[in-house]
Motif scaffolding. Structure first.
Motif, PDB file in Angstrom:
ATOM      1  N   ASN A  84       0.790  -1.157   0.036  1.00  0.00           N
ATOM      2  CA  ASN A  84      -0.053   0.107   0.033  1.00  0.00           C
ATOM      3  C   ASN A  84       0.934   1.179   0.070  1.00  0.00           C
ATOM      4  N   LEU A  85       2.024   1.221   0.542  1.00  0.00           N
ATOM      5  CA  LEU A  85       2.866   2.428   0.801  1.00  0.00           C
ATOM      6  C   LEU A  85       3.376   2.661  -0.622  1.00  0.00           C
ATOM      7  N   PHE A  86       3.786   1.695  -1.358  1.00  0.00           N
ATOM      8  CA  PHE A  86       4.267   1.571  -2.913  1.00  0.00           C
ATOM      9  C   PHE A  86       3.282   2.223  -3.770  1.00  0.00           C
ATOM     10  N   TYR A  87       2.122   1.704  -3.471  1.00  0.00           N
ATOM     11  CA  TYR A  87       0.761   1.738  -4.283  1.00  0.00           C
ATOM     12  C   TYR A  87       0.551   3.674  -4.269  1.00  0.00           C
ATOM     13  N   LYS A  88       0.751   4.209  -2.790  1.00  0.00           N
ATOM     14  CA  LYS A  88       0.424   5.565  -2.741  1.00  0.00           C
ATOM     15  C   LYS A  88       1.666   6.313  -3.348  1.00  0.00           C
ATOM     16  N   ALA A  89       2.851   5.693  -3.033  1.00  0.00           N
ATOM     17  CA  ALA A  89       4.128   6.612  -3.400  1.00  0.00           C
ATOM     18  C   ALA A  89       3.969   6.557  -4.892  1.00  0.00           C
ATOM     19  N   ALA A  90       3.758   5.636  -5.721  1.00  0.00           N
ATOM     20  CA  ALA A  90       3.641   5.704  -7.160  1.00  0.00           C
ATOM     21  C   ALA A  90       2.763   6.131  -8.007  1.00  0.00           C
ATOM     22  N   GLY A  91       1.649   6.793  -7.150  1.00  0.00           N
ATOM     23  CA  GLY A  91       0.685   7.527  -7.965  1.00  0.00           C
ATOM     24  C   GLY A  91      -0.782   6.734  -7.673  1.00  0.00           C
ATOM     25  N   LYS A  92      -0.843   5.741  -7.070  1.00  0.00           N
ATOM     26  CA  LYS A  92      -2.503   5.112  -6.834  1.00  0.00           C
ATOM     27  C   LYS A  92      -2.865   4.807  -8.342  1.00  0.00           C
ATOM     28  N   ASN A  93      -2.261   4.363  -9.216  1.00  0.00           N
ATOM     29  CA  ASN A  93      -2.803   3.694 -10.641  1.00  0.00           C
ATOM     30  C   ASN A  93      -2.841   2.364 -10.307  1.00  0.00           C
ATOM     31  N   SER A  94      -3.957   1.763 -10.950  1.00  0.00           N
ATOM     32  CA  SER A  94      -4.307   0.371 -10.754  1.00  0.00           C
ATOM     33  C   SER A  94      -3.071  -0.429 -11.106  1.00  0.00           C
ATOM     34  N   TRP A  95      -2.100  -0.120 -11.908  1.00  0.00           N
ATOM     35  CA  TRP A  95      -1.097  -1.054 -12.287  1.00  0.00           C
ATOM     36  C   TRP A  95       0.000  -0.963 -11.057  1.00  0.00           C
ATOM     37  N   ASN A  96      -0.070  -0.029 -10.266  1.00  0.00           N
ATOM     38  CA  ASN A  96       0.956   0.140  -9.017  1.00  0.00           C
ATOM     39  C   ASN A  96       0.419  -0.777  -8.020  1.00  0.00           C
ATOM     40  N   CYS A  97      -0.672  -1.677  -8.372  1.00  0.00           N
ATOM     41  CA  CYS A  97      -1.129  -2.604  -7.254  1.00  0.00           C
ATOM     42  C   CYS A  97      -1.107  -3.642  -7.881  1.00  0.00           C
ATOM     43  N   HIS A  98      -0.536  -4.163  -9.066  1.00  0.00           N
ATOM     44  CA  HIS A  98      -0.705  -5.376  -9.697  1.00  0.00           C
ATOM     45  C   HIS A  98       0.080  -6.526  -8.960  1.00  0.00           C
ATOM     46  N   PHE A  99       1.366  -6.224  -8.848  1.00  0.00           N
ATOM     47  CA  PHE A  99       2.526  -7.191  -8.298  1.00  0.00           C
ATOM     48  C   PHE A  99       2.222  -8.572  -8.687  1.00  0.00           C
ATOM     49  N   ASN A 100       2.243  -8.734  -9.960  1.00  0.00           N
ATOM     50  CA  ASN A 100       2.186 -10.040 -10.647  1.00  0.00           C
ATOM     51  C   ASN A 100       0.977 -10.664 -10.141  1.00  0.00           C
ATOM     52  N   GLY A 101      -0.083  -9.921  -9.974  1.00  0.00           N
ATOM     53  CA  GLY A 101      -1.430 -10.573  -9.611  1.00  0.00           C
ATOM     54  C   GLY A 101      -1.560 -11.078  -8.280  1.00  0.00           C
TER      55      GLY A 101
END
Length: 110
Positions: A84-101
């Motif tokens: 979640n911290l990465f998701y927020k830092a990267a811009g909260k785009n759907s692809w920022n939460c993929h983590f290879n599924g």
């Protein structure tokens, strides 16, 4: 509606469009969080932690022993925090939460 050429010629539905285009979450206060899928293998979750915690803007000290978010001391909880911290830092785009599924975006605060 969008016009489509090829199989299924005609007007596409909103769900067709969403299936083709990435969904972009707003970085400006949109109430979404990225968490680890609970069924993910520990090895993959550990990889997500290592990757996320090595990125700019991600501080994983709180999930270290003695940290404010160390408990519950589970790999799913720690991975969700880091992802979640990465998701927020990267811009909260759907692809920022993929983590290879292995990541999923939710709209309720975990």
């Amino acid at each position: 509606s969008l016009n489509r050429i090829g199989p299924g010629i005609g007007r596409s539905t909103e769900s067709d469009r969403l299936d083709r285009e990435p969904i972009k979450a707003s970085s400006g206060g949109e109430n979404t969080w990225c968490i680890a899928k609970p069924s993910t293998e520990n090895l993959r979750l550990n990889g997500n932690i290592n990757y996320s915690c090595s990125q700019k803007g991600v501080d994983c000290k709180p999930i270290q022993p003695g940290g404010t978010c160390y408990r519950p001391n589970t790999i799913v909880s720690h991975a969700s925090y880091a992802m979640n911290l990465f998701y927020k830092a990267a811009g909260k785009n759907s692809w920022n939460c993929h983590f290879n599924g292995t990541g999923i975006i939710i709209s309720e605060n975990p």
